[in-house]
Design a protein around this motif. Structure first.
Motif, PDB file in Angstrom:
ATOM      1  N   ARG A   1       0.852  -1.095  -0.095  1.00 42.30           N
ATOM      2  CA  ARG A   1       0.014   0.035  -0.203  1.00 42.30           C
ATOM      3  C   ARG A   1       0.946   1.401   0.175  1.00 42.30           C
ATOM      4  NH1 ARG A   1      -1.906   3.744   2.856  1.00 42.30           N
ATOM      5  NH2 ARG A   1      -0.770   3.346   4.498  1.00 42.30           N
ATOM      6  N   ARG A   2       1.907   1.403   0.788  1.00 38.00           N
ATOM      7  CA  ARG A   2       2.779   2.148   0.975  1.00 38.00           C
ATOM      8  C   ARG A   2       3.418   2.696  -0.459  1.00 38.00           C
ATOM      9  NH1 ARG A   2       4.718   0.779   5.922  1.00 38.00           N
ATOM     10  NH2 ARG A   2       6.510  -0.224   4.705  1.00 38.00           N
ATOM     11  N   ALA A   3       4.128   1.569  -1.149  1.00 40.17           N
ATOM     12  CA  ALA A   3       4.679   1.456  -2.429  1.00 40.17           C
ATOM     13  C   ALA A   3       3.801   2.122  -3.365  1.00 40.17           C
ATOM     14  CB  ALA A   3       5.300  -0.073  -2.848  1.00 40.17           C
ATOM     15  N   PHE A   4       2.602   1.713  -3.148  1.00 37.95           N
ATOM     16  CA  PHE A   4       1.633   2.272  -4.343  1.00 37.95           C
ATOM     17  C   PHE A   4       1.502   3.699  -4.258  1.00 37.95           C
ATOM     18  CE2 PHE A   4      -2.631   2.938  -5.782  1.00 37.95           C
ATOM     19  CZ  PHE A   4      -2.628   2.676  -7.129  1.00 37.95           C
ATOM     20  N   HIS A   5       1.508   4.454  -2.926  1.00 34.38           N
ATOM     21  CA  HIS A   5       1.318   5.792  -2.862  1.00 34.38           C
ATOM     22  C   HIS A   5       2.816   6.535  -2.881  1.00 34.38           C
ATOM     23  CE1 HIS A   5      -2.771   5.397  -2.433  1.00 34.38           C
ATOM     24  NE2 HIS A   5      -3.108   4.409  -1.633  1.00 34.38           N
ATOM     25  N   ASP A   6       3.579   5.693  -2.734  1.00 30.40           N
ATOM     26  CA  ASP A   6       5.013   6.413  -2.706  1.00 30.40           C
ATOM     27  C   ASP A   6       5.224   6.972  -4.266  1.00 30.40           C
ATOM     28  OD1 ASP A   6       7.896   5.829  -0.899  1.00 30.40           O
ATOM     29  OD2 ASP A   6       7.974   6.738  -2.981  1.00 30.40           O
TER      30      ASP A   6
ATOM     31  N   LEU B   1      14.988 -11.067  -8.157  1.00 30.33           N
ATOM     32  CA  LEU B   1      15.328 -10.196  -9.256  1.00 30.33           C
ATOM     33  C   LEU B   1      14.460  -9.013  -9.344  1.00 30.33           C
ATOM     34  CD1 LEU B   1      14.924 -13.551 -12.127  1.00 30.33           C
ATOM     35  CD2 LEU B   1      16.847 -12.475 -10.557  1.00 30.33           C
ATOM     36  N   PHE B   2      13.516  -8.829  -8.528  1.00 27.96           N
ATOM     37  CA  PHE B   2      12.895  -7.711  -8.346  1.00 27.96           C
ATOM     38  C   PHE B   2      13.801  -6.253  -8.094  1.00 27.96           C
ATOM     39  CE2 PHE B   2       9.278 -10.634  -8.451  1.00 27.96           C
ATOM     40  CZ  PHE B   2       8.467 -10.237  -9.435  1.00 27.96           C
ATOM     41  N   GLU B   3      14.497  -6.671  -7.182  1.00 31.19           N
ATOM     42  CA  GLU B   3      15.419  -5.625  -6.537  1.00 31.19           C
ATOM     43  C   GLU B   3      16.715  -5.409  -7.728  1.00 31.19           C
ATOM     44  OE1 GLU B   3      17.384  -6.659  -2.990  1.00 31.19           O
ATOM     45  OE2 GLU B   3      18.430  -4.529  -2.699  1.00 31.19           O
ATOM     46  N   GLU B   4      17.135  -6.219  -8.363  1.00 35.80           N
ATOM     47  CA  GLU B   4      18.100  -6.319  -9.317  1.00 35.80           C
ATOM     48  C   GLU B   4      17.626  -5.595 -10.463  1.00 35.80           C
ATOM     49  OE1 GLU B   4      20.002  -9.844 -10.134  1.00 35.80           O
ATOM     50  OE2 GLU B   4      21.334  -9.047 -11.568  1.00 35.80           O
ATOM     51  N   ALA B   5      16.313  -5.744 -10.839  1.00 27.71           N
ATOM     52  CA  ALA B   5      15.959  -5.004 -11.803  1.00 27.71           C
ATOM     53  C   ALA B   5      15.722  -3.776 -11.511  1.00 27.71           C
ATOM     54  CB  ALA B   5      14.555  -5.490 -12.420  1.00 27.71           C
ATOM     55  N   GLY B   6      15.719  -3.162 -10.285  1.00 26.42           N
ATOM     56  CA  GLY B   6      15.422  -1.820 -10.184  1.00 26.42           C
ATOM     57  C   GLY B   6      14.045  -1.282  -9.421  1.00 26.42           C
ATOM     58  N   PHE B   7      13.140  -2.405  -9.157  1.00 28.11           N
ATOM     59  CA  PHE B   7      11.867  -2.141  -8.703  1.00 28.11           C
ATOM     60  C   PHE B   7      12.035  -1.610  -7.353  1.00 28.11           C
ATOM     61  CE2 PHE B   7      10.540  -4.867 -12.056  1.00 28.11           C
ATOM     62  CZ  PHE B   7       9.583  -4.647 -12.324  1.00 28.11           C
ATOM     63  N   PRO B   8      11.338  -0.452  -6.935  1.00 29.06           N
ATOM     64  CA  PRO B   8      11.365   0.201  -5.484  1.00 29.06           C
ATOM     65  C   PRO B   8      10.916  -0.819  -4.760  1.00 29.06           C
ATOM     66  CG  PRO B   8      10.274   1.613  -7.040  1.00 29.06           C
ATOM     67  CD  PRO B   8      10.318   0.484  -7.945  1.00 29.06           C
ATOM     68  N   PRO B   9      11.413  -0.831  -3.310  1.00 26.74           N
ATOM     69  CA  PRO B   9      11.134  -1.857  -2.382  1.00 26.74           C
ATOM     70  C   PRO B   9       9.393  -1.759  -2.146  1.00 26.74           C
ATOM     71  CG  PRO B   9      12.774  -0.237  -1.446  1.00 26.74           C
ATOM     72  CD  PRO B   9      12.379   0.220  -2.700  1.00 26.74           C
ATOM     73  N   GLY B  10       8.807  -3.035  -2.017  1.00 27.97           N
ATOM     74  CA  GLY B  10       7.251  -3.024  -1.636  1.00 27.97           C
ATOM     75  C   GLY B  10       6.424  -3.222  -2.633  1.00 27.97           C
ATOM     76  N   VAL B  11       7.011  -2.839  -3.822  1.00 27.97           N
ATOM     77  CA  VAL B  11       6.261  -2.950  -5.148  1.00 27.97           C
ATOM     78  C   VAL B  11       5.645  -4.444  -5.232  1.00 27.97           C
ATOM     79  CG1 VAL B  11       6.173  -2.917  -7.562  1.00 27.97           C
ATOM     80  CG2 VAL B  11       7.008  -0.900  -6.352  1.00 27.97           C
ATOM     81  N   VAL B  12       6.672  -5.418  -4.968  1.00 26.09           N
ATOM     82  CA  VAL B  12       6.096  -6.671  -4.926  1.00 26.09           C
ATOM     83  C   VAL B  12       6.606  -7.235  -3.783  1.00 26.09           C
ATOM     84  CG1 VAL B  12       6.687  -9.171  -6.227  1.00 26.09           C
ATOM     85  CG2 VAL B  12       6.482  -7.052  -7.653  1.00 26.09           C
ATOM     86  N   ASN B  13       5.790  -7.823  -2.829  1.00 23.12           N
ATOM     87  CA  ASN B  13       6.035  -8.689  -1.777  1.00 23.12           C
ATOM     88  C   ASN B  13       5.786 -10.008  -1.897  1.00 23.12           C
ATOM     89  OD1 ASN B  13       6.207  -5.888   0.041  1.00 23.12           O
ATOM     90  ND2 ASN B  13       4.624  -5.840  -1.430  1.00 23.12           N
ATOM     91  N   ILE B  14       6.262 -11.182  -1.252  1.00 24.67           N
ATOM     92  CA  ILE B  14       6.074 -12.386  -1.467  1.00 24.67           C
ATOM     93  C   ILE B  14       5.827 -13.097   0.025  1.00 24.67           C
ATOM     94  CG2 ILE B  14       6.522 -14.664  -2.406  1.00 24.67           C
ATOM     95  CD1 ILE B  14       8.630 -13.249  -4.164  1.00 24.67           C
ATOM     96  N   VAL B  15       4.635 -13.649   0.269  1.00 26.77           N
ATOM     97  CA  VAL B  15       4.496 -14.419   1.729  1.00 26.77           C
ATOM     98  C   VAL B  15       4.048 -15.824   1.380  1.00 26.77           C
ATOM     99  CG1 VAL B  15       2.934 -14.282   3.552  1.00 26.77           C
ATOM    100  CG2 VAL B  15       3.330 -12.110   2.461  1.00 26.77           C
ATOM    101  N   SER B  16       4.769 -16.743   1.747  1.00 28.38           N
ATOM    102  CA  SER B  16       4.564 -17.849   1.826  1.00 28.38           C
ATOM    103  C   SER B  16       3.843 -18.502   2.762  1.00 28.38           C
ATOM    104  CB  SER B  16       5.963 -18.797   1.723  1.00 28.38           C
ATOM    105  OG  SER B  16       6.941 -18.503   2.759  1.00 28.38           O
TER     106      SER B  16
END
Ligand code: TXE
Length: 492
Positions: A51-56, A190-205
C-alpha cells in the motif's frame, strides 16, 4: 536442507512467529527445503508495504515508460536465470526439466510484451454533449493486487498476473502455493536487481487457509488474481465479493480433445498424449476427455495405447524422462481414488490404473499413465477434474453428438479438435464452449493471446491485450470551459 525467506518491503524475512513449512521433492518423497510459514501478521506487513509503495512517488509518479523498462530488465534477468529457476521448479514440484526449461526460457516474453504495453495505455477524449465542458478518461491502476498461484507451473502462472499488474502500475502481494514455494522466493530476488522500488512486489509463503484467506479479505487489497482448483476459486470469489473486489479466476477444466473421422490419426495421438500425459496431467488445460469418432475409434485407441505404453517414466531432472511424479502425496491419493471411481462406474481400464511400481520411479509419487475406454459422458470420471495422468475415451457418431458431449460439463477452459476439414474446424470451434480451442495442435499458449475460461473454468483473461484491462480502472475527468457555474440546484 536449505532455508528460504519471504520478501516484504524489499527485505528478506522469516515468518513473524518463526514457523516453517517443509518443501518436498516429489521424486524422492523427502523434504529438501524449508520456507517460512507466514501468518496473518505477515500478510498485514506485506499489504501495508504494498500500500505504501503504491502511494510512494517512487512508483506512483514513475512514468509508464520507465515502468516498462523495469519490466523488460526483469525479463532479461529471467532469461539469464531461466535454467536455474527451472531446476528449482523441477525439484520442488516434480515436473519435467524439459518442460520447465521451456517455460522459463519463454517466460521473459511476458515481461517484454507487458513492459512494451505499459506506455501504450491511453485514455479517450469524449466528444461530450455539453458545450461548456471538456471530458476525458484516464486508465488507472487499482492498487494492491493479491496474486495467488498454484503448484503446477509456479512462476509462469505468477508471471501471467505480475507482468500486466505491474505494467498497469499496481503493487503486488504474491502468495505462492505451499507445495512449490521455493522458485517464487528465489525469483523474488530479481525485482531488486531489476530496480523495482521496495514494496512494489512482496511475497508471503504459507497455507492457503491461513495467509491466502487473510490476503483476499484484507481491506487494503483492491483486486484478487487467482489460479487454482474450482472449489477454492469459488471460495475466494465469495470472500472477494464481500469486499466488492474484482477478481480474475483461472480454475481448471475437463477439456475435450475431439478426434474426427477425417483426422490425421498419428498427429491426433500425439495431441491427445500431450494433452493428458505431458505434465503428468497436472495442468489446467489437460485434455482429460478424448472424444473419438466411432469410425476411427478402435484404430485410434490401439495407436494411442501403444504410444502411451512407451512413455519413459522416472527422474524429472533427466531430460529424456517423459512422465514424472505428481507433486504431492495427497494429489497421488486423489488420482488413485479417481481411478477407482472410474472402475466402479464401469469404465474399462486399457492402460495403467495404479501407482507406478518401477525401479526408475524410486520412492517418488508416481501414477502410471492411465487410459479408460467405454466411458459415458455422465460418469464422474468424465465430469470431475482429476489433475493427473488419467484419460477417458468417449466415442461419438457425428459432429452434433461430439459438441453435445464436449459441452456437457460445468467447465470450459479449452478444447482440441483433430480434423482435416477446415470448414468443420471453424464450425465446431465456434460452438465449443471453451476459452481456448486448438485445431490440430494442443497446449499452445502465448504472451499475446488471451487465455481464460468459460463457465466454471473462470472469470477474466490472462495474457494478451485483454489482460491489461483486468488490472486497470477507468476514470472520467470533467473540466468546465465556461466562465460561470450555472444553477447549483439542478443536475448538469
Ligand atoms: O489447489 P488450491 P490445491 C486443482 C486440482 C487439485 C486441486 C487442489 O484438481 O487437486 O485443485 O489443489 C491457495 N483462500 N488445481 O490444494 O487449493 C493455495 O495456497 C485463499 C487446479 O493445490 O486451489 C494455493 O496458493 N487462497 C489448478 C492456491 O490457492 C487459498 C492448479 C491454489 O490452491 C485458499 C492447482 C483459501 N481459502 C490445483 N485455499 C489449475 N487450475 O491449474 C488455498 N488457497
Amino acid at each position: 536442507m536449505q532455508d528460504y525467506q519471504m520478501l516484504c518491503d524489499g527485505k528478506w524475512i522469516d515468518a513473524a512467529d518463526g514457523r516453517w513449512l517443509e518443501s518436498y521433492d516429489p521424486y524422492t518423497g523427502k523434504p529438501w527445503a524449508r520456507v517460512p510459514q507466514g501468518g496473518p501478521q505477515d500478510i498485514d506487513r506485506a499489504v501495508e508495504s504494498a500500500r505504501r509503495a503504491f502511494h510512494d512517488p517512487a512508483w506512483r509518479d514513475m512514468t509508464p515508460t520507465a515502468r516498462g523498462a523495469l519490466l523488460r530488465k526483469l525479463g532479461d534477468l529471467v532469461a539469464r536465470d531461466a535454467d536455474n529457476l527451472a531446476a528449482i521448479e523441477t525439484r520442488d514440484n516434480g515436473k519435467l526439466i524439459s518442460e520447465m526449461r521451456g517455460q522459463l526460457r519463454y517466460m521473459p516474453q511476458w515481461y517484454y510484451y507487458f513492459g512494451g504495453l505499459a506506455d501504450k495505455v491511453e485514455g479517450r477524449v469524449i466528444p461530450i454533449d455539453k458545450a461548456d465542458c471538456f471530458n476525458f478518461t484516464r486508465e488507472e491502476p487499482l492498487g494492491v493486487v493479491a496474486a495467488i498461484t498454484p503448484w503446477n507451473s509456479p512462476l509462469l502462472l505468477a508471471t501471467w498476473k505480475l507482468a500486466p499488474a505491474l505494467a498497469a502500475g499496481n503493487t503486488v502481494v504474491w502468495k505462492p502455493s505451499e507445495h512449490s514455494t521455493v522458485s517464487a522466493l528465489v525469483f523474488g530476488r530479481l525485482f531488486e536487481e531489476a530496480g523495482f522500488p521496495p514494496g512494489v512486489v512482496n511475497i508471503v509463503s504459507g497455507l492457503g487457509s491461513e495467509v491466502g484467506e487473510k490476503l483476499v479479505t484484507h481491506p487494503d487489497v483492491a483486486k484478487v488474481a487467482f489460479t487454482g482448483g474450482d472449489q477454492t476459486g469459488q471460495h475466494v470469489y465469495e470472500m472477494a465479493a464481500r469486499g466488492i473486489k474484482p477478481v480474475t479466476l483461472e480454475l481448471g477444466g475437463k477439456s475435450a480433445n475431439i478426434v474426427c473421422a477425417d483426422a490425421d490419426l498419428d498427429n491426433a495421438v500425439k495431441g491427445v498424449v500431450s494433452g493428458i500425459f505431458a505434465a503428468t496431467g497436472q495442468t489446467c488445460i489437460a485434455g482429460s476427455r478424448a472424444l473419438v469418432h466411432r469410425d476411427v475409434h478402435d484404430a485410434f485407441v490401439e495407436k494411442l495405447t501403444a504410444f502411451a505404453r512407451t512413455a519413459r517414466m522416472g527422474d524429472p531432472a533427466q531430460p529424456q524422462t517423459q512422465i514424472g511424479p505428481v507433486t504431492t502425496r495427497a494429489q497421488m491419493a486423489k488420482i488413485l481414488d479417481y481411478i477407482e471411481v472410474a472402475r466402479a462406474g464401469g469404465a474399462r481400464c486399457l492402460l495403467g490404473g495404479a501407482a507406478a511400481d518401477r525401479p526408475e520411479c524410486g520412492e517418488g509419487w508416481f501414477v502410471e499413465p492411465t487410459i479408460f475406454s467405454e466411458v459415458r459422458p455422465d460418469m464422474r470420471i468424465a465430469q470431475e477434474e482429476v489433475f493427473g495422468p488419467v484419460l477417458c475415451i468417449i466415442p461419438f457418431g457425428d459432429d452434433e453428438e461430439a459438441l453435445r458431449i464436449a459441452n456437457d460439463t460445468r467447465y470450459g477452459l479449452a478444447a482440441g479438435l483433430w480434423t482435416r476439414d477446415m470448414g468443420r474446424a471453424l464450425n465446431l470451434s465456434r460452438r465449443l464452449e471453451a476459452g481456448t480451442v486448438w485445431v490440430n495442435t494442443y497446449r499452445a499458449t502465448s504472451f499475446m493471446s488471451p487465455f481464460g475460461g468459460y463457465k466454471r473454468s473462470g472469470i477474466g483473461r490472462e495474457s494478451g491485450l485483454s489482460a491489461m484491462r483486468e488490472y486497470l480502472q477507468e476514470k472520467s475527468v470533467w473540466i468546465s470551459t465556461g466562465g460561470d457555474v450555472p444553477n447549483p440546484f439542478v443536475m448538469r
